[in-house]
Every structure is written in C-alpha cells, then in structure tokens.
Design an enzyme around this catalytic site. Structure first.
Site, PDB file in Angstrom:
ATOM      1  N   HIS A  59      45.191   0.217  42.741  1.00 43.61           N
ATOM      2  CA  HIS A  59      46.543   0.031  42.209  1.00 43.61           C
ATOM      3  C   HIS A  59      46.517  -0.934  41.022  1.00 43.61           C
ATOM      4  CE1 HIS A  59      46.502  -3.965  43.952  1.00 43.61           C
ATOM      5  NE2 HIS A  59      46.040  -3.407  45.071  1.00 43.61           N
ATOM      6  N   ASP A 334      41.197  -2.558  46.151  1.00 41.17           N
ATOM      7  CA  ASP A 334      39.898  -3.165  45.862  1.00 41.17           C
ATOM      8  C   ASP A 334      39.005  -3.142  47.087  1.00 41.17           C
ATOM      9  OD1 ASP A 334      41.511  -4.955  47.231  1.00 41.17           O
ATOM     10  OD2 ASP A 334      41.325  -6.572  45.775  1.00 41.17           O
TER      11      ASP A 334
END
Length: 424
Positions: A59, A334
């Site tokens: 994102h 991540d």
C-alpha cells in the site's frame, strides 16, 4: 471473535502490530513511488512472449500504526486523507466468491484509537493514493503503452484484483487500477477480500496457531538480542522514553518514516539515529523470518507462493476458469513482501518502500514454447537465487519456491500441529 483479535498485543511490543502484519513502512528518507522500468522484453522482437503477470504490491504512505510514546506528537489531520479526483473509479469490495465483504477485525482494531489530529492509525493518505496511482501509470507504460498486452480499458475478464481486507490496501488497489487504466473501465472493478482467518496475503498469526507460536517467540527474542537491546536502551534514553514503555525499532521506524514522508516534525534526536533505526528494524524482521528456520517462512508465505505457481500452471495448461485473464493484482503489506523477498533470496536488507511492487511475469519462448519466469522488484529485474538467469526456466523457479511453498492442505496441517516444530 472480539476477544481473539483484541488480544493481538500480547505477542509483541508493538501494540496491535503483531496482530496480523501490522508493522509497516518504507525506507528511511521521505519517499516517492518506485519508478524503475524495463520495457525491452514486451516488444514483438523479443524471443519471449509475455503470457501472465502477477503483481504483489505494498500500500501507499499512511498514518502511523502507533505514535512513539513520550515525545512530541505529529498532527495527523483529516485533510491529509483527501482522495485526488483522478484516483476515483467505480469499484465494489466483495469476498472471494463475489459475495458481501467479510468482517474486518484488523481494521476494526485501528478504529478503536485516534491519533493526535483526529485520524485513525494506518489510514492511506493523499500522498499514498498518489503513489499507487503513479505505480499504476508505470505499469500502464509497460503493459499497455509499450505493448498491447492489456487493453486500455479495465476488463474484469483480463484483470483480477485482490486485497487484504484493510481499508488502506483496498484504497491502494483502487488507486493503482485508476492509474493503470486512466479511470477507463467497462465494468465496476471488483476488489476481492478474504475472511480474516483464511487470509494468505500476509503472515496470518490468528489463522495459523503454529506460526503464532514460532514467530511470537522470535519476535520477543529479537528485542533481547545484545546489539538490538543495547541500541534500543540508548535511543530510549536519548528520546526521553520512559523505561516501562513498550517500544522497539519497528514501532520507532513506523512513526518516524510516516512523519518524514508527510513533512511532519520529528524529534531532532532521530536525525542521527535514522540509519540505525532502519538497520535494527530490518534486523528484527530477519530474525523473526530467518530463512534458515524454514517453517517460519513456509507458514508466513507458503500458501501465497503456492497460489502464484498455481496461477502459472493454469495459464500454461489452459485450465483457468478465466482463460482471458492476464494480470493478477494483490494489494498487501511490507510484512508480505519481506518474507517473499527472503524466500526468493533477493531481500536487499532495506525496508520495502511504500508502493513497492514484486512482479512475477510468465513468458514463453516464441520458438520452443519453453516457459520462463522473470521477477522484478520496484521495477528492477532480479536474479533469483537458484535460477540460472533472469529469465528463469519455470522448473528452476518452481524448485526455488518448493522450499517454502505450501499447498492449502499442507498449510492447514502444519498450522494445526500441537507438537514443536521440526527444522530441516
């Protein structure tokens, strides 16, 4: 259910961070969206024909998950979250079968807290939306403008969009699609999401009991490693953080990078600590997901890696339920990318930037029909450990992934084991 998800904090020192993948952030300097590109192999003169593209992306920039305690607070005001008009598309969020969107316990946990300034933790910002739009434009250059691989208007038969069931990843997927197709669509964009317990787009500590045991132990252990513990004590002292506060380098980095990326004030002390914070946060993640501890990576991304290979096999064998499908988009985190990069042997010891993309392309030799896989990360081609070339023969690629890939059946069997792990 409330009790299960509410107890996420118990595993680590980053509040709900460990609850499902909630660490986050990018490199230590304010970031722009990744911009690398390699277009040479999408033209008709290439010996390779592009057949399928799978893109796993992080994102965009967001508000922090938790503020560093005992220091000046940044003002995370609602005006930081206004969507740019050019990122608007018609979309609907569904479950994997096209039914109503499932409950979102992780998102609900964010909404229980409010940051100084009035916004919630973990919200995609205007800057983050723009980063994903720019990533979409980069992909447009590769797959539409420099080739006719994709049509220039969104077509759900061609493009599959899946996201974790968290608002920032859903909005990131929307913004990427807006950039990729310049808001042109022939149908509403379906963004598919999974039930929380069966999510495979991040390490699922709630859906996999054994992963919770393995990584919970290594998470707690990571903060006690001598070098990390000594540096943490020093930075807490310099920042004036009380000894009883539960902090670690992942939390510090998360807040620091979010502030810097959005031009918000940061404690001056962190200027001299920036590189060390990055290094120690990465050290913690590598300890948690240590590749030599095979089972941790297997249970973190094994089902996801298996799905990527399945998609390739279905394309080659013509068994896909959507024969026209050319692109799979997976909006994630991540903490999805790091274990994937470790499993592929290409982690560069840098935290994945906002809007980072890990792209897996399937190619076929135009003369021999032999299948090859090419992997890129933030737009740069990668030589996978265990592959003989950047264009990796499919069998070599599958052999690399077989170390960590898990079928759904094997995943559930491993997750539900009650005995201790067996390391190879």
């Amino acid at each position: 259910m409330k009790g299960l998800w509410g107890g996420a904090a118990a595993l680590g020192s980053v509040s709900v961070a460990f609850g499902s993948m909630l660490w986050s952030q990018q490199k230590t300097k304010p970031e722009k969206a990744a911009t690398g590109s390699n277009l040479a192999d999408t033209n008709a003169d290439s010996p390779y024909e592009l057949k399928l593209v799978q893109i796993l992306f992080r994102h965009g920039a967001r508000t922090p998950l938790k503020s560093i305690p005992d220091i000046m607070e940044a003002q995370w005001v609602p005006t930081l979250l206004e969507p740019p008009p050019h990122t608007s598309i018609d979309y609907v969020v569904t479950d994997l079968q096209g039914g109503p969107r499932p409950p979102a316990p992780i998102e609900d946990s964010y909404r229980k807290n409010i940051l100084s300034g009035g916004t919630f933790p973990g919200q995609l910002t205007t800057l983050g939306m723009q980063q994903l739009y720019e990533l979409g434009k980069r992909l447009r250059g590769r797959y539409i403008e420099e080739s006719d691989f994709l049509t220039s208007t969104f077509n759900p038969a061609e493009v599959y969009v899946r996201s974790t069931n968290i608002v920032r990843t859903i909005e990131s997927a929307k913004c990427l699609v807006a950039g990729l197709f310049q808001q042109k669509q022939k149908a509403i964009v379906p963004i598919l999401t999974s039930e929380a317990e069966s999510e495979i787009l991040y390490p699922n500590y709630h859906g996999c009991k054994m992963l919770k045991i393995l990584c919970g132990h290594r998470w707690a252990e990571s903060t006690t490693l001598p070098d990390i513990a000594a540096d943490l004590q020093s930075i807490q002292s310099e920042l004036g953080i009380a000894a009883h506060q539960k902090v670690d380098f992942i939390l510090i980095r998360d807040d620091m990078v979010a502030r810097e990326t959005h031009g918000l004030p940061c404690p001056q002390v962190l200027d001299t600590w920036r590189d060390k914070v990055e290094q120690r946060a990465v050290d913690m993640m590598c300890h948690i997901f240590e590749p030599s501890k095979r089972e941790s990576l297997q249970l973190s991304v094994g089902p996801l890696l298996h799905m990527l290979v399945d998609n390739i096999e279905e394309k080659l064998q013509g068994t896909s339920s959507e024969p026209s499908r050319k692109v799979f988009l997976y909006s994630a985190h991540d903490t999805t990318l790091i274990p994937c990069l470790l499993a592929l042997g290409i982690f560069d010891m840098r935290w994945p930037p906002y809007a980072a993309d890990l792209t897996v392309e399937l190619h076929q030799n135009r003369k021999t029909n032999e299948a090859f896989v090419k992997v890129s990360y933030v737009g740069e081609d990668q030589l996978i450990g265990g592959c003989s070339a950047v264009y990796c023969p499919l069998e070599e690629f599958k052999r690399v992934l077989s170390t960590y890939s898990l079928s759904p059946e094997d995943y559930h069997s491993h997750c539900n084991r009650t005995v201790g792990p067996t390391e190879p």
